[in-house]
Design a protein around this motif. Structure first.
Motif, short mmCIF file in Angstrom:
data_model
loop_
_atom_site.label_atom_id
_atom_site.label_comp_id
_atom_site.label_asym_id
_atom_site.label_seq_id
_atom_site.Cartn_x
_atom_site.Cartn_y
_atom_site.Cartn_z
N GLU A 21 -13.28 3.01 -6.41
CA GLU A 21 -13.66 2.51 -5.05
C GLU A 21 -12.64 1.76 -4.38
OE1 GLU A 21 -17.04 2.34 -8.20
OE2 GLU A 21 -14.86 1.62 -8.06
N VAL A 22 -11.87 1.38 -4.78
CA VAL A 22 -10.44 0.67 -4.27
C VAL A 22 -9.67 1.89 -3.76
CG1 VAL A 22 -8.41 -0.76 -4.43
CG2 VAL A 22 -10.63 -1.45 -5.22
N ALA A 23 -9.17 2.89 -4.56
CA ALA A 23 -8.56 3.87 -4.35
C ALA A 23 -9.05 4.61 -3.27
CB ALA A 23 -8.15 5.01 -5.45
N ALA A 24 -10.46 4.68 -2.95
CA ALA A 24 -11.02 5.46 -1.96
C ALA A 24 -10.81 4.94 -0.79
CB ALA A 24 -12.54 5.56 -2.29
N ALA A 49 0.08 3.35 -7.92
CA ALA A 49 0.49 4.76 -7.76
C ALA A 49 -0.18 5.58 -8.80
CB ALA A 49 2.17 4.58 -8.27
N GLU A 50 -0.47 4.98 -9.96
CA GLU A 50 -1.29 6.05 -10.77
C GLU A 50 -2.71 6.34 -10.10
OE1 GLU A 50 -2.16 5.83 -15.51
OE2 GLU A 50 -2.60 4.15 -14.47
N ALA A 51 -3.29 5.27 -9.61
CA ALA A 51 -4.61 5.54 -8.94
C ALA A 51 -4.65 6.35 -7.61
CB ALA A 51 -5.19 4.12 -8.45
N LEU A 52 -3.46 6.60 -7.26
CA LEU A 52 -3.32 7.40 -5.78
C LEU A 52 -2.34 8.57 -6.17
CD1 LEU A 52 -2.65 4.48 -3.43
CD2 LEU A 52 -4.71 5.68 -3.86
N LEU A 53 -2.38 9.16 -7.45
CA LEU A 53 -1.12 10.14 -7.53
C LEU A 53 -1.95 11.36 -6.82
CD1 LEU A 53 0.03 10.10 -11.38
CD2 LEU A 53 1.44 9.63 -9.13
N GLU A 193 -8.18 -5.32 9.25
CA GLU A 193 -9.28 -5.07 8.85
C GLU A 193 -9.35 -5.57 7.42
OE1 GLU A 193 -12.27 -1.11 7.65
OE2 GLU A 193 -10.02 -0.99 8.33
N GLU A 194 -10.57 -6.14 6.89
CA GLU A 194 -10.90 -6.49 5.71
C GLU A 194 -11.87 -6.10 4.83
OE1 GLU A 194 -11.49 -11.05 5.41
OE2 GLU A 194 -9.06 -11.33 5.98
N VAL A 195 -11.68 -5.44 3.76
CA VAL A 195 -12.77 -4.78 2.85
C VAL A 195 -12.89 -5.51 1.78
CG1 VAL A 195 -13.55 -2.46 2.00
CG2 VAL A 195 -12.19 -2.59 4.17
N PHE A 253 -11.83 -7.12 -5.37
CA PHE A 253 -10.77 -6.99 -4.67
C PHE A 253 -10.85 -7.28 -3.25
CE2 PHE A 253 -9.52 -4.64 -8.49
CZ PHE A 253 -8.19 -4.45 -8.54
N LEU A 254 -10.13 -7.77 -2.55
CA LEU A 254 -10.07 -8.17 -1.28
C LEU A 254 -8.72 -7.28 -0.57
CD1 LEU A 254 -10.83 -9.39 1.37
CD2 LEU A 254 -9.50 -11.55 0.94
N ILE A 255 -9.16 -6.35 0.17
CA ILE A 255 -8.24 -5.37 0.77
C ILE A 255 -8.08 -5.57 2.19
CG2 ILE A 255 -7.39 -2.91 0.99
CD1 ILE A 255 -9.67 -2.37 -1.08
#
Length: 263
Positions: A21-24, A49-53, A193-195, A253-255
């Motif tokens: 969900e964070v990677a998305a 990086a692994e989550a976004l490869l 923007e905060e997610v 996770f606060l993005i």
């Protein structure tokens, strides 16, 4: 000595990875360019990086800890999709210079912004990010936040052995209380923007000890010859909270996604 000396094996095995969900959310934050470039700052063992490869085809991951980078290389290189470029660079964020003409569509800084010269790094990134690119600063709460009874017991044991203040290697952790979004709003990436992405985890005693040993505030070397004594105390404290060695965690996770103002 690095703040994370002796932690790399624990870091790779026991630090929670980046949820899908964070990677998305990160994927949606970056423009759909080609080539699509990612700069991962403070990559550690490469969890972001692994989550976004499979979402970027040109990735640079930087860290100032050579052991962390070696672990990231070993884990990620075999999983690299065909046609994806991946480079690991030993550097601080403050000293990093990308290849000539290389501009990131997304910069990720996960669980690392507190270690940086924040205003300086954000200013430097202005020359390293594509015009429509974004900077994402994010993380979840560490065990030091102690937001549940079993975490409070664990933190109390750490404090009993290492002192009341949070350690950062051989010194104590010093950090301001300003929200990261406020700092970003004073930078070139001032449209913020905060997610929030909730996450639930289940831990065991071994996982909790492994996580602790991956941190700068409870790295194994900090305990000297009392490490076994510390483990015994943590096990005893946790046993008071569970009869089946199961510990539930509600985290999030606060993005914070920063972009430049459109003029």
């Amino acid at each position: 000595m690095s703040l994370f000396t002796g932690t790399v094996g624990y870091y790779r095995q026991y630090r929670p990875g980046i949820p899908e969900e964070v990677a998305a959310v990160l994927d949606q934050a970056a423009p759909k360019s080609s080539p699509r470039r990612l700069l991962d700052v403070g990559t550690g063992t490469g969890l972001v990086a692994e989550a976004l490869l499979d979402r970027f085809d040109d990735i640079i991951a930087i860290d100032n800890d050579a052991e962390m980078l070696a672990a990231a290389e070993s884990a990620l290189r075999p999983a690299l999709p065909d046609g994806t470029a991946l480079a690991f660079v030993e550097s601080t964020a403050e000293d990093f210079t990308p290849p000539t003409g290389w501009l990131a569509d997304l910069v990720t800084i996960c669980r690392a912004f507190h270690w940086l010269d924040q205003a300086t790094v954000l200013s430097l990134l202005d020359d390293q990010v594509a015009p429509d690119g974004a900077v994402a600063i994010f993380g979840d709460n560490s065990f030091w936040a102690a937001d549940s009874p079993w975490k409070q017991s664990v933190r109390a044991v750490v404090q009993e052995f290492l002192g009341e203040e949070r350690r950062a290697g051989s010194s104590t952790f010093k950090h301001h209380n300003r929200p990261y979004s406020e700092i970003m709003e004073e930078s070139p990436f001032n449209q913020v923007e905060e997610v929030r992405v909730p996450v639930q985890r289940t831990w065991t005693t071994e996982g909790i000890l492994g996580y602790l040993y991956s941190t700068s505030f409870a790295a194994p070397h900090l305990f000297g010859d009392r490490l076994a004594e510390f483990e015994t105390a943590v096990r005893a404290a946790l046993a008071e909270h569970s009869s089946d060695d199961t510990f539930l965690e509600d985290n999030e996770f606060l993005i914070r996604i920063g972009r430049r103002s459109k003029t």
